[in-house]
Motif scaffolding. Sequence first.
Motif, PDB file in Angstrom:
ATOM      1  N   GLN A 173      -1.140  24.456   6.735  1.00  0.00           N
ATOM      2  CA  GLN A 173      -0.682  25.004   8.004  1.00  0.00           C
ATOM      3  C   GLN A 173      -0.251  23.901   8.955  1.00  0.00           C
ATOM      4  O   GLN A 173       0.716  24.041   9.707  1.00  0.00           O
ATOM      5  CB  GLN A 173      -1.803  25.841   8.644  1.00  0.00           C
ATOM      6  N   HIS A 174      -0.958  22.791   8.895  1.00  0.00           N
ATOM      7  CA  HIS A 174      -0.649  21.610   9.714  1.00  0.00           C
ATOM      8  C   HIS A 174       0.772  21.124   9.425  1.00  0.00           C
ATOM      9  O   HIS A 174       1.543  20.822  10.347  1.00  0.00           O
ATOM     10  CB  HIS A 174      -1.680  20.523   9.394  1.00  0.00           C
ATOM     11  N   LEU A 175       1.150  21.067   8.148  1.00  0.00           N
ATOM     12  CA  LEU A 175       2.510  20.662   7.771  1.00  0.00           C
ATOM     13  C   LEU A 175       3.533  21.705   8.198  1.00  0.00           C
ATOM     14  O   LEU A 175       4.608  21.371   8.700  1.00  0.00           O
ATOM     15  CB  LEU A 175       2.595  20.433   6.263  1.00  0.00           C
ATOM     16  N   ARG A 228       0.817  11.130  -6.864  1.00  0.00           N
ATOM     17  CA  ARG A 228      -0.078  10.947  -5.723  1.00  0.00           C
ATOM     18  C   ARG A 228      -0.578  12.310  -5.275  1.00  0.00           C
ATOM     19  O   ARG A 228       0.135  13.304  -5.376  1.00  0.00           O
ATOM     20  CB  ARG A 228       0.639  10.253  -4.560  1.00  0.00           C
ATOM     21  N   GLY A 229      -1.792  12.308  -4.767  1.00  0.00           N
ATOM     22  CA  GLY A 229      -2.350  13.545  -4.251  1.00  0.00           C
ATOM     23  C   GLY A 229      -3.367  13.261  -3.172  1.00  0.00           C
ATOM     24  O   GLY A 229      -3.844  12.128  -3.018  1.00  0.00           O
ATOM     25  N   LEU A 230      -3.703  14.289  -2.405  1.00  0.00           N
ATOM     26  CA  LEU A 230      -4.636  14.165  -1.295  1.00  0.00           C
ATOM     27  C   LEU A 230      -5.961  14.819  -1.648  1.00  0.00           C
ATOM     28  O   LEU A 230      -6.017  15.775  -2.433  1.00  0.00           O
ATOM     29  CB  LEU A 230      -4.048  14.809  -0.044  1.00  0.00           C
ATOM     30  N   CYS A 231      -7.022  14.310  -1.044  1.00  0.00           N
ATOM     31  CA  CYS A 231      -8.376  14.791  -1.308  1.00  0.00           C
ATOM     32  C   CYS A 231      -8.852  15.679  -0.153  1.00  0.00           C
ATOM     33  O   CYS A 231      -8.783  15.264   1.015  1.00  0.00           O
ATOM     34  CB  CYS A 231      -9.339  13.626  -1.461  1.00  0.00           C
ATOM     35  N   PHE A 232      -9.359  16.852  -0.477  1.00  0.00           N
ATOM     36  CA  PHE A 232      -9.928  17.752   0.527  1.00  0.00           C
ATOM     37  C   PHE A 232     -11.316  18.194   0.078  1.00  0.00           C
ATOM     38  O   PHE A 232     -11.595  18.277  -1.121  1.00  0.00           O
ATOM     39  CB  PHE A 232      -9.031  18.963   0.734  1.00  0.00           C
ATOM     40  N   HIS A 233     -12.153  18.487   1.053  1.00  0.00           N
ATOM     41  CA  HIS A 233     -13.522  18.883   0.716  1.00  0.00           C
ATOM     42  C   HIS A 233     -13.574  20.263   0.079  1.00  0.00           C
ATOM     43  O   HIS A 233     -14.424  20.526  -0.784  1.00  0.00           O
ATOM     44  CB  HIS A 233     -14.392  18.872   1.981  1.00  0.00           C
ATOM     45  N   ASP A 234     -12.669  21.128   0.506  1.00  0.00           N
ATOM     46  CA  ASP A 234     -12.709  22.503  -0.022  1.00  0.00           C
ATOM     47  C   ASP A 234     -11.363  23.179   0.236  1.00  0.00           C
ATOM     48  O   ASP A 234     -10.452  22.588   0.833  1.00  0.00           O
ATOM     49  CB  ASP A 234     -13.843  23.305   0.623  1.00  0.00           C
ATOM     50  N   GLU A 235     -11.250  24.420  -0.206  1.00  0.00           N
ATOM     51  CA  GLU A 235     -10.000  25.168  -0.059  1.00  0.00           C
ATOM     52  C   GLU A 235      -9.658  25.413   1.410  1.00  0.00           C
ATOM     53  O   GLU A 235      -8.483  25.441   1.784  1.00  0.00           O
ATOM     54  CB  GLU A 235     -10.099  26.506  -0.799  1.00  0.00           C
ATOM     55  N   ALA A 236     -10.676  25.577   2.243  1.00  0.00           N
ATOM     56  CA  ALA A 236     -10.428  25.834   3.663  1.00  0.00           C
ATOM     57  C   ALA A 236      -9.739  24.629   4.308  1.00  0.00           C
ATOM     58  O   ALA A 236      -8.794  24.796   5.096  1.00  0.00           O
ATOM     59  CB  ALA A 236     -11.746  26.137   4.374  1.00  0.00           C
ATOM     60  N   GLU A 237     -10.196  23.421   3.963  1.00  0.00           N
ATOM     61  CA  GLU A 237      -9.579  22.225   4.533  1.00  0.00           C
ATOM     62  C   GLU A 237      -8.165  22.032   3.987  1.00  0.00           C
ATOM     63  O   GLU A 237      -7.246  21.632   4.718  1.00  0.00           O
ATOM     64  CB  GLU A 237     -10.428  20.991   4.231  1.00  0.00           C
ATOM     65  N   LYS A 238      -7.985  22.358   2.719  1.00  0.00           N
ATOM     66  CA  LYS A 238      -6.653  22.269   2.126  1.00  0.00           C
ATOM     67  C   LYS A 238      -5.694  23.242   2.811  1.00  0.00           C
ATOM     68  O   LYS A 238      -4.544  22.895   3.128  1.00  0.00           O
ATOM     69  CB  LYS A 238      -6.733  22.559   0.631  1.00  0.00           C
ATOM     70  N   SER A 239      -6.142  24.465   3.058  1.00  0.00           N
ATOM     71  CA  SER A 239      -5.304  25.468   3.732  1.00  0.00           C
ATOM     72  C   SER A 239      -4.976  25.027   5.154  1.00  0.00           C
ATOM     73  O   SER A 239      -3.858  25.242   5.639  1.00  0.00           O
ATOM     74  CB  SER A 239      -6.023  26.820   3.762  1.00  0.00           C
ATOM     75  N   LYS A 240      -5.936  24.409   5.805  1.00  0.00           N
ATOM     76  CA  LYS A 240      -5.707  23.887   7.153  1.00  0.00           C
ATOM     77  C   LYS A 240      -4.597  22.838   7.130  1.00  0.00           C
ATOM     78  O   LYS A 240      -3.742  22.794   8.028  1.00  0.00           O
ATOM     79  CB  LYS A 240      -7.005  23.283   7.693  1.00  0.00           C
ATOM     80  N   GLN A 273       0.863  -1.173   0.000  1.00  0.00           N
ATOM     81  CA  GLN A 273       0.000   0.000   0.000  1.00  0.00           C
ATOM     82  C   GLN A 273       0.901   1.224   0.000  1.00  0.00           C
ATOM     83  O   GLN A 273       2.011   1.183   0.526  1.00  0.00           O
ATOM     84  CB  GLN A 273      -0.895   0.022   1.246  1.00  0.00           C
ATOM     85  N   ASP A 274       0.433   2.306  -0.592  1.00  0.00           N
ATOM     86  CA  ASP A 274       1.197   3.551  -0.562  1.00  0.00           C
ATOM     87  C   ASP A 274       1.135   4.150   0.839  1.00  0.00           C
ATOM     88  O   ASP A 274       0.224   3.863   1.618  1.00  0.00           O
ATOM     89  CB  ASP A 274       0.635   4.544  -1.576  1.00  0.00           C
ATOM     90  N   ASN A 275       2.111   4.990   1.138  1.00  0.00           N
ATOM     91  CA  ASN A 275       2.124   5.631   2.446  1.00  0.00           C
ATOM     92  C   ASN A 275       0.848   6.428   2.685  1.00  0.00           C
ATOM     93  O   ASN A 275       0.471   7.274   1.869  1.00  0.00           O
ATOM     94  CB  ASN A 275       3.335   6.553   2.574  1.00  0.00           C
ATOM     95  N   GLN A 276       0.218   6.148   3.807  1.00  0.00           N
ATOM     96  CA  GLN A 276      -1.005   6.861   4.155  1.00  0.00           C
ATOM     97  C   GLN A 276      -0.675   8.236   4.754  1.00  0.00           C
ATOM     98  O   GLN A 276       0.422   8.469   5.250  1.00  0.00           O
ATOM     99  CB  GLN A 276      -1.820   6.053   5.182  1.00  0.00           C
ATOM    100  N   TRP A 277      -1.654   9.114   4.694  1.00  0.00           N
ATOM    101  CA  TRP A 277      -1.554  10.433   5.318  1.00  0.00           C
ATOM    102  C   TRP A 277      -2.693  10.563   6.325  1.00  0.00           C
ATOM    103  O   TRP A 277      -3.845  10.271   6.013  1.00  0.00           O
ATOM    104  CB  TRP A 277      -1.671  11.549   4.279  1.00  0.00           C
ATOM    105  N   TYR A 278      -2.340  10.979   7.535  1.00  0.00           N
ATOM    106  CA  TYR A 278      -3.319  11.212   8.589  1.00  0.00           C
ATOM    107  C   TYR A 278      -3.136  12.635   9.120  1.00  0.00           C
ATOM    108  O   TYR A 278      -2.047  13.207   9.027  1.00  0.00           O
ATOM    109  CB  TYR A 278      -3.117  10.247   9.763  1.00  0.00           C
ATOM    110  N   TRP A 279      -4.173  13.177   9.688  1.00  0.00           N
ATOM    111  CA  TRP A 279      -4.012  14.418  10.436  1.00  0.00           C
ATOM    112  C   TRP A 279      -3.191  14.075  11.678  1.00  0.00           C
ATOM    113  O   TRP A 279      -3.639  13.359  12.559  1.00  0.00           O
ATOM    114  CB  TRP A 279      -5.371  14.987  10.831  1.00  0.00           C
ATOM    115  N   GLY A 280      -1.939  14.534  11.723  1.00  0.00           N
ATOM    116  CA  GLY A 280      -1.076  14.290  12.866  1.00  0.00           C
ATOM    117  C   GLY A 280      -0.010  13.239  12.641  1.00  0.00           C
ATOM    118  O   GLY A 280       0.928  13.137  13.428  1.00  0.00           O
ATOM    119  N   ILE A 281      -0.122  12.457  11.577  1.00  0.00           N
ATOM    120  CA  ILE A 281       0.847  11.394  11.326  1.00  0.00           C
ATOM    121  C   ILE A 281       1.083  11.289   9.825  1.00  0.00           C
ATOM    122  O   ILE A 281       0.121  11.193   9.046  1.00  0.00           O
ATOM    123  CB  ILE A 281       0.350  10.033  11.857  1.00  0.00           C
ATOM    124  N   ASN A 282       2.352  11.295   9.418  1.00  0.00           N
ATOM    125  CA  ASN A 282       2.671  11.123   8.006  1.00  0.00           C
ATOM    126  C   ASN A 282       4.113  10.631   7.887  1.00  0.00           C
ATOM    127  O   ASN A 282       4.778  10.377   8.889  1.00  0.00           O
ATOM    128  CB  ASN A 282       2.444  12.428   7.226  1.00  0.00           C
TER     129      ASN A 282
END
Length: 489
Positions: free
Chosen positions: A370-372, A355-367, A214-223
């Motif tokens: 900032q998280h990174l 590879r890319g990540l899925c976000f619901h909207d620009e606000a979640e993407k911006s979040k 499996q490809d490396n997963q991405w989590y909020w808080g863990i990558n």
Amino acid sequence: MKSFSKASYISTSIKWASVPIIFAALLRYAPGHFYGNKRVLDKPIKYEIQDDFLSESDVLSLREWVFNERRFATVINAAARGVQSIGEDEPVNPDGSCSDMTFTATETSPTCKYTGRSDIAQHFIKTGGHRGMKETPEKLLSSTLSFINYYPDKVNDPEIKRLFENKEYLRKVGNICHDGWGTNGPRKEGDFIFRPTQVNIVLVPPGQDLPLHQDNQWYWGINQLSQPDWILHTIQESGLYKDKMIPQAQGVAYLHGTKEKPYYENGGEYVFFPYGPGADALELKPKRGQAILMDGGRMIHGVARTAPGYQVAAIDKDLFNRIEYQGNNTWYLLSDDELIDVFKTEDLRMTFVWRGLCFHDEAEKSKFEQHLKDEDYVPQDKLLKQLEEHMHETGRLSKSKNLENMSRKEFATTLFKKYLQYPLDTIHTAWFPFNYCAASFGKPWLKVLLSPFCVDRRERVDLSDQYPPAKEFCVEGKGERYQTNCNKL
């Protein structure tokens, strides 16, 4: 009396005759009850296929980029970044090797430890890969080191961005993203944001596999910047942080072949498990320009061996191995200072991956951005404690065992055994689904005993005196091993 004796003789004969049949059946099917991830999904994981995702001009442009890049390293040297261990490190041997078969050292972290994807290597060695090869661990390890370059900054290149703006592509990627969120029913155009994280080029020479993974997963808080790669897959299998997992979409598009003959005809099928690891795999023959899309962090996938039967050179995982373009459609396989194999471009299974990540909207993407930037990550000690507690709760680990009385290597090995099993899919391609040749590692006497039944890698031979010198190649700012053939000319 005579009749009874005859009947008794026939009955006894049948019983004895059935013994090898029963034994053969046990060898064939019993391993599947004791090993392998047998989970079957209620609903298949979504995947999409887009023919002609790459136009012929796109293919030619990307191929030119490959030729200009010239050097592609193995995944060990190309991918090592971020946090690389949980403390299982051991000293490197005087000759630069590691004593443990699945440990390695890298340029950026020169101690022996589990490689980022030791989970892949361990499963591959035990089973012999998708085709159930019966080969020595040394041979199998020489057959897993595909050559890959990562380009996280290339996602902002205008020519690359253009590929991801195709309407048909965005529709299909939207289906993948919504499947990851568990969203059913029709959706509106533009109701998601796809953020590419990196593009890769993967070159697979003859005799190589890309084992199930499996490809490396991405989590909020863990990558993969905050934890070793294999920990991410442990979390995935445990179900911890399931609600924190960010859906992703992986794309694989092919650059090999010609417009007239677009298929790679010498093995190298794309293998994937949309119905889960306990179900049958699907296989696709790779086609020039075609794209396969899926969430590679949730779906197990891999590549069957290219050019089955080709005897790969003796690639030592502890050396600096890379493939370099020499011009005239010729590629050198170099290991430190030695030239150990030579290929033509048409021999290579050539893949453009993103590879890319899925976000619901620009606000979640911006979040997320900032998280990174803030590196707002779960501390490793906290994560390991959560995994310990999960193993206690699920009966995977005796409550008398814990992080305080186990070495970090023992704890890491336990995580591998309890969580990181891939499908035993060789049950469909090999009579005995385990690779018994793996038992010979570190046991010369057993290797000799099994030699008539096991394929070993070919003897390592330096071909440097048989071909023109490797072209000069230096990487500014890299360590000494990256400069191996500098100033040779």
